[in-house]
Design a protein around this motif. Structure first.
Motif, PDB file in Angstrom:
ATOM      1  N   ASP A 135      -9.650   5.712  -3.295  1.00 55.58           N
ATOM      2  CA  ASP A 135      -9.070   6.385  -4.619  1.00 55.58           C
ATOM      3  C   ASP A 135      -9.764   5.749  -5.852  1.00 55.58           C
ATOM      4  O   ASP A 135      -9.879   4.605  -5.924  1.00 55.58           O
TER       5      ASP A 135
ATOM      6  N   PHE B   4      -7.920   3.325  -8.156  1.00 57.48           N
ATOM      7  CA  PHE B   4      -7.711   2.101  -7.571  1.00 57.48           C
ATOM      8  C   PHE B   4      -8.894   1.231  -7.355  1.00 57.48           C
ATOM      9  O   PHE B   4      -8.843   0.089  -7.685  1.00 57.48           O
TER      10      PHE B   4
ATOM     11  N   GLN C  25       0.690  -1.137  -0.048  1.00 54.59           N
ATOM     12  CA  GLN C  25       0.043  -0.045   0.000  1.00 54.59           C
ATOM     13  C   GLN C  25       0.963   1.191  -0.074  1.00 54.59           C
ATOM     14  O   GLN C  25       0.643   2.157  -0.752  1.00 54.59           O
TER      15      GLN C  25
ATOM     16  N   ALA D 217       1.758   0.798  -4.416  1.00 57.32           N
ATOM     17  CA  ALA D 217       0.584   1.226  -4.668  1.00 57.32           C
ATOM     18  C   ALA D 217       0.630   2.699  -5.549  1.00 57.32           C
ATOM     19  O   ALA D 217       0.122   2.973  -6.604  1.00 57.32           O
TER      20      ALA D 217
ATOM     21  N   SER E 273      -7.768   1.630   0.282  1.00 56.17           N
ATOM     22  CA  SER E 273      -7.281   2.048  -0.860  1.00 56.17           C
ATOM     23  C   SER E 273      -8.399   2.110  -1.951  1.00 56.17           C
ATOM     24  O   SER E 273      -8.275   3.126  -2.890  1.00 56.17           O
TER      25      SER E 273
ATOM     26  N   PRO F 164      -0.266   0.790  -8.987  1.00 57.22           N
ATOM     27  CA  PRO F 164      -1.416   0.456  -8.379  1.00 57.22           C
ATOM     28  C   PRO F 164      -1.977  -1.061  -8.803  1.00 57.22           C
ATOM     29  O   PRO F 164      -2.356  -1.658  -7.973  1.00 57.22           O
ATOM     30  N   SER F 165      -1.976  -1.481 -10.033  1.00 51.94           N
ATOM     31  CA  SER F 165      -2.282  -2.700 -10.400  1.00 51.94           C
ATOM     32  C   SER F 165      -1.591  -3.829  -9.732  1.00 51.94           C
ATOM     33  O   SER F 165      -2.113  -4.620  -9.617  1.00 51.94           O
TER      34      SER F 165
END
Length: 238
Positions: free
Chosen positions: A83, A86, A43, A47, A80, A51-52
């Motif tokens: 966002d 995300f 995180q 991230a 998360s 992010p993926s």
């Protein structure tokens, strides 16, 4: 050490691969504190830049058999998704997983992490759910989910129907669930039965809104099956 390695221009990819490997197949003797720490660096460090990749690693940790590890990962994923970018990637992640293989823990996670309220995030309720890409992935995912044993997905359906109590979300939530049945009599019947059980458990001030949700769902399911045309035919019992 992991933070420094992940941020290294040359060796960062190797560290990301190693964390993926640990998250997917943790060493049998790995302490829970180590595995929860992996979630933290996913995180905090991965991230923001990837992010993926962070979603994939956290998802693997959320499947872990030790509840202290899995619940920590679920908590991180829940934070998360505030966002929007995300959250869209997480929706895509579940569909990618369901295309390959459907497991009970993934179905349960889908129902826990992607509730209708999750998609509000300061926006008008239902707005992000109605976004074409998000709606399409959710509809396809729900179709696969509803084909699984009911005990896997009943809690998720209850959560979605509860989210539909808000009139701003009602149409899109019901439409996604109904579209997932795609005119399939078996899926439609199972979904309607589950919705009826949900309605029977609703009490207090939510009863009237719950009745509207159930009526709307039944109408959408009947429409998808073409039953409204049959009932309109001359001499056909209504």
């Amino acid at each position: 050490m992991l933070r420094s390695g992940l941020l290294h221009d040359r060796h960062g990819a190797h560290f990301r691969w190693q964390i993926w490997n640990w998250a997917r197949q943790p060493p049998p003797d790995a302490p829970s504190a180590f595995l929860t720490m992996l979630g933290d660096v996913c995180q905090d460090v991965i991230a923001p830049r990837y992010p993926s990749q962070a979603i994939v690693r956290l998802h693997h940790l959320a499947r872990h058999r030790r509840p202290e590890v899995s619940e920590h990962a679920v908590t991180l994923l829940s934070r998360s998704v505030q966002d929007r970018r995300f959250l869209r990637r997480l929706v895509q992640r579940f569909w990618d997983v369901f295309e390959k293989r459907v497991r009970e823990n993934d179905v349960v996670l889908f129902g826990r992490l992607l509730t209708p309220e999750t998609f509000d995030g300061g926006e008008q309720p239902g707005r992000l759910l109605a976004e074409r890409g998000v709606r399409g992935h959710l509809t396809r995912s729900w179709k696969v989910v509803l084909e699984q044993p009911r005990q896997w997905w009943q809690g998720g359906v209850f959560a979605w129907l509860h989210g539909a109590l808000d009139p701003h979300r009602r149409e899109v939530v019901v439409d996604i669930l109904a579209a997932a049945c795609a005119g399939d009599l078996t899926l439609s019947s199972q979904l309607e039965q589950t919705a009826t059980h949900w309605f029977d458990a609703v009490t207090g001030d939510d009863t009237r809104d719950a009745a509207h949700v159930l009526d709307l769902l039944r109408a959408r399911l009947d429409s998808a099956l073409g039953l409204h045309f049959l009932s309109a035919q001359k001499g056909f019992p209504s």
